[in-house]
Scaffold this motif. Structure first.
Motif, short mmCIF file in Angstrom:
data_model
loop_
_atom_site.label_atom_id
_atom_site.label_comp_id
_atom_site.label_asym_id
_atom_site.label_seq_id
_atom_site.Cartn_x
_atom_site.Cartn_y
_atom_site.Cartn_z
N ARG A 1 -19.61 3.20 30.12
CA ARG A 1 -20.30 4.28 30.81
C ARG A 1 -21.77 3.93 30.95
O ARG A 1 -22.31 3.15 30.16
CB ARG A 1 -20.14 5.61 30.06
CG ARG A 1 -20.65 5.61 28.65
CD ARG A 1 -20.25 6.87 27.89
NE ARG A 1 -20.68 6.83 26.48
CZ ARG A 1 -21.84 7.27 26.04
NH1 ARG A 1 -22.71 7.81 26.90
NH2 ARG A 1 -22.16 7.19 24.77
N ILE A 2 -22.40 4.50 31.97
CA ILE A 2 -23.82 4.26 32.24
C ILE A 2 -24.60 5.50 31.84
O ILE A 2 -24.23 6.62 32.21
CB ILE A 2 -24.07 3.95 33.73
CG1 ILE A 2 -23.14 2.84 34.23
CG2 ILE A 2 -25.53 3.61 33.97
CD1 ILE A 2 -23.40 1.50 33.62
N ARG A 3 -25.66 5.33 31.12
CA ARG A 3 -26.52 6.46 30.75
C ARG A 3 -27.96 6.00 30.72
O ARG A 3 -28.28 4.80 30.81
CB ARG A 3 -26.11 7.02 29.38
CG ARG A 3 -26.26 6.07 28.22
CD ARG A 3 -26.21 6.82 26.90
NE ARG A 3 -26.16 5.95 25.74
CZ ARG A 3 -27.20 5.30 25.21
NH1 ARG A 3 -28.39 5.41 25.78
NH2 ARG A 3 -27.04 4.56 24.13
N VAL B 1 -28.61 1.96 30.62
CA VAL B 1 -27.83 1.01 29.83
C VAL B 1 -26.35 1.26 30.08
O VAL B 1 -25.93 2.38 30.42
CB VAL B 1 -28.15 1.12 28.33
CG1 VAL B 1 -29.59 0.74 28.05
CG2 VAL B 1 -27.86 2.52 27.82
N ALA B 2 -25.57 0.20 29.90
CA ALA B 2 -24.11 0.30 29.93
C ALA B 2 -23.63 0.27 28.48
O ALA B 2 -24.04 -0.59 27.70
CB ALA B 2 -23.51 -0.86 30.72
N VAL B 3 -22.79 1.26 28.13
CA VAL B 3 -22.34 1.42 26.75
C VAL B 3 -20.81 1.34 26.71
O VAL B 3 -20.12 1.95 27.53
CB VAL B 3 -22.80 2.77 26.17
CG1 VAL B 3 -22.36 2.93 24.72
CG2 VAL B 3 -24.32 2.89 26.27
N GLU B 4 -20.32 0.58 25.73
CA GLU B 4 -18.88 0.52 25.49
C GLU B 4 -18.65 0.58 23.98
O GLU B 4 -19.20 -0.24 23.23
CB GLU B 4 -18.29 -0.77 26.06
CG GLU B 4 -16.77 -0.85 25.96
CD GLU B 4 -16.22 -2.09 26.62
OE1 GLU B 4 -15.98 -2.03 27.84
OE2 GLU B 4 -16.08 -3.11 25.93
N ASP B 5 -17.89 1.58 23.56
CA ASP B 5 -17.65 1.80 22.12
C ASP B 5 -18.97 1.89 21.35
O ASP B 5 -19.14 1.27 20.28
CB ASP B 5 -16.78 0.68 21.54
CG ASP B 5 -15.36 0.72 22.08
OD1 ASP B 5 -14.92 1.81 22.47
OD2 ASP B 5 -14.73 -0.35 22.11
N ASP B 6 -19.92 2.61 21.92
CA ASP B 6 -21.24 2.83 21.32
C ASP B 6 -22.08 1.55 21.20
O ASP B 6 -23.12 1.55 20.52
CB ASP B 6 -21.10 3.47 19.92
CG ASP B 6 -20.52 4.87 19.99
OD1 ASP B 6 -20.81 5.56 20.99
OD2 ASP B 6 -19.79 5.26 19.06
N ALA B 7 -21.65 0.48 21.83
CA ALA B 7 -22.43 -0.77 21.82
C ALA B 7 -23.05 -0.97 23.19
O ALA B 7 -22.43 -0.71 24.23
CB ALA B 7 -21.55 -1.95 21.46
N ILE B 8 -24.29 -1.46 23.22
CA ILE B 8 -24.98 -1.75 24.47
C ILE B 8 -24.44 -3.07 25.04
O ILE B 8 -24.55 -4.12 24.40
CB ILE B 8 -26.51 -1.86 24.25
CG1 ILE B 8 -27.07 -0.60 23.60
CG2 ILE B 8 -27.21 -2.15 25.57
CD1 ILE B 8 -26.92 0.63 24.44
N VAL B 9 -23.85 -3.01 26.23
CA VAL B 9 -23.31 -4.21 26.84
C VAL B 9 -24.06 -4.59 28.13
O VAL B 9 -23.74 -5.60 28.75
CB VAL B 9 -21.81 -4.04 27.14
CG1 VAL B 9 -21.03 -3.85 25.85
CG2 VAL B 9 -21.56 -2.89 28.11
N GLY B 10 -25.02 -3.78 28.53
CA GLY B 10 -25.79 -4.10 29.72
C GLY B 10 -27.02 -3.21 29.83
O GLY B 10 -27.06 -2.12 29.24
#
Length: 428
Positions: A5-7, A49-58
């Protein structure tokens, strides 16, 4: 596949952005913008930022300047590339920046970047026949308020080149001060420790202040002049105000700090009862070592009376060099005269004759004589019955008369004492 997700950027995301930054560098791509600029834009401009499983991936970071927008940083974790994360982040960033009324959104990419699909997918077009130039501005925006509070300033570039003549002094200052400070890594490679403090000494009016300013201009560092006479009125007293001033100076990234007529606060201690200035001298002697511990700093102290300085003040470990600044040579006098003679009359003036008869004159003496000649020529023109022509101005005779009526600041006795001081105290 786990969904991302993007936030919007949160301050807690900094560690994740640092990871992406280092990953990009490890892969052999040096980002165009520095890390401090990227983090500053995250906090003060626009970032998602792009977040996956609460980790920043982008992360995608943008900045606006009037109607022009810039992508400051775009990075996706290597293991997540090819999933459209970059394009989604760019779209989200552009949406957040759209209320700014931007007419253009641009990005600069290193040559080593091979994946540009995120940009082309969002409508970015590669521009050909463009050459990118940049220049680093040493004084950062957050320093300006401190600099203003100290009464300091950023001096215009080119002051160094404007000093005509004095080539021996310029070469010495260039080799000993400017180059080791401008190229610290190269200096350290050869075991040269960049200087932190220097004393310039010589007769009055020989250009010590001019050289201090020129050094700051050459390095493109902030220039802060400390005036003991102004600090004396501070409620904390001169010693306390001096200490507080140097505490504030520590907030600057780069600085040339100049104290003129330093003999006023570094007088020879001793005598009964002790002088009131001894406490100030003691404070200054304590300040210098802590100042030397800070990188990207240069303290320049100037004095007309080096013999009056406290003996502990000049010892090794406090000042790297003690450099004499003497009277201007022929080339320097030629340059100084050319500066004060009106340009439209310069070709008609026998400058060589003026240079020949002003041996022993300081720059201040030459300026005085030039102004005296200009005033005399102006008065003659106003008293004349004829109209003043556009090519009127001082003549060689006006300057020679003014020189004859000008008493040199530096007497023969002072000049001889200066030569003795060079032998006894200079450290080059």
């Amino acid at each position: 596949m786990t969904l991302f997700r993007i936030r919007d950027f949160h301050p807690d995301d900094i560690d994740g952005i640092l990871h992406l930054w280092e990953e990009m560098r490890t892969a052999g791509t040096e980002p165009v913008y520095g890390l401090s600029e990227v983090l500053a834009s995250c906090q003060h401009d626009h970032a998602v930022v792009a977040v996956e499983d609460d980790a920043i991936v982008g992360v995608a970071v943008g900045r606006a300047a009037h109607a022009q927008g810039w992508i400051v940083f775009l990075s996706t974790e290597r293991s997540h590339q090819g999933r459209g994360i970059g394009g989604r982040m760019l779209a989200a960033l552009e949406k957040r920046m759209s209320p700014l009324g931007l007419s253009k959104l641009s990005v600069l990419l290193p040559e080593t970047v091979s994946r540009v699909d995120a940009f082309t997918g969002q409508g970015f077009e590669a521009k050909k026949n463009l050459v990118y130039f940049e220049r680093q501005i040493p004084v950062q925006r957050n320093e300006l308020s401190v600099l203003s509070e100290l009464g300091g300033r950023v001096l215009p570039r080119g002051l160094w080149d404007s000093i005509g003549g004095m080539q021996r002094e310029k070469d010495l200052l260039e080799r000993r001060l400017v180059m080791p400070l401008a190229k610290t890594e190269l200096a350290e490679q050869f075991g040269v420790i960049p200087p932190s403090a220097v004393v310039l000494f010589g007769p009055p009016g020989t250009g010590k202040t001019t050289f201090a300013r020129a050094i700051a201009s050459r390095l493109e560092w902030s220039f802060v002049e400390v005036f003991p006479s102004r600090l004396a009125s501070d409620p904390a007293g001169l010693a306390g105000a001096l200490r507080e001033t140097f505490v504030k100076i520590a907030d600057l990234e780069h600085a040339v700090v100049f104290i003129d007529e330093v003999e006023e606060i570094a007088v020879q201690r001793g005598g009964e009862p002790p002088s009131a200035m001894q406490g100030v001298t003691n404070e200054l002697l304590k300040i210098i070592p802590s100042f030397r511990d800070q990188p990207n700093r240069l303290l320049v102290c100037a004095t007309n009376f080096i013999r009056s300085l406290d003996s502990a003040f000049l010892r090794h470990g406090r000042f790297d060099y003690v450099i004499p600044i003497g009277l201007p040579d022929e080339e320097a006098r030629t340059s100084i005269w050319a500066r004060y003679i009106p340009q439209h009359t310069l070709e008609a003036i026998d400058v060589d004759a003026l240079v020949a008869v002003t041996s022993g004159f300081s720059p201040a003496d030459i300026q005085y004589a030039a102004q005296k000649a200009s005033h005399g020529a102006l008065e003659r023109a106003l008293d004349s019955a004829d109209d003043v022509r556009s090519d009127d101005g001082p003549r060689t005779e006006d300057y020679l008369v003014a020189i004859a009526e000008t008493r040199a600041t530096v007497s023969n006795e002072v000049a001889e004492a200066f030569l003795e001081d060079i032998e006894r105290l200079a450290r080059l």
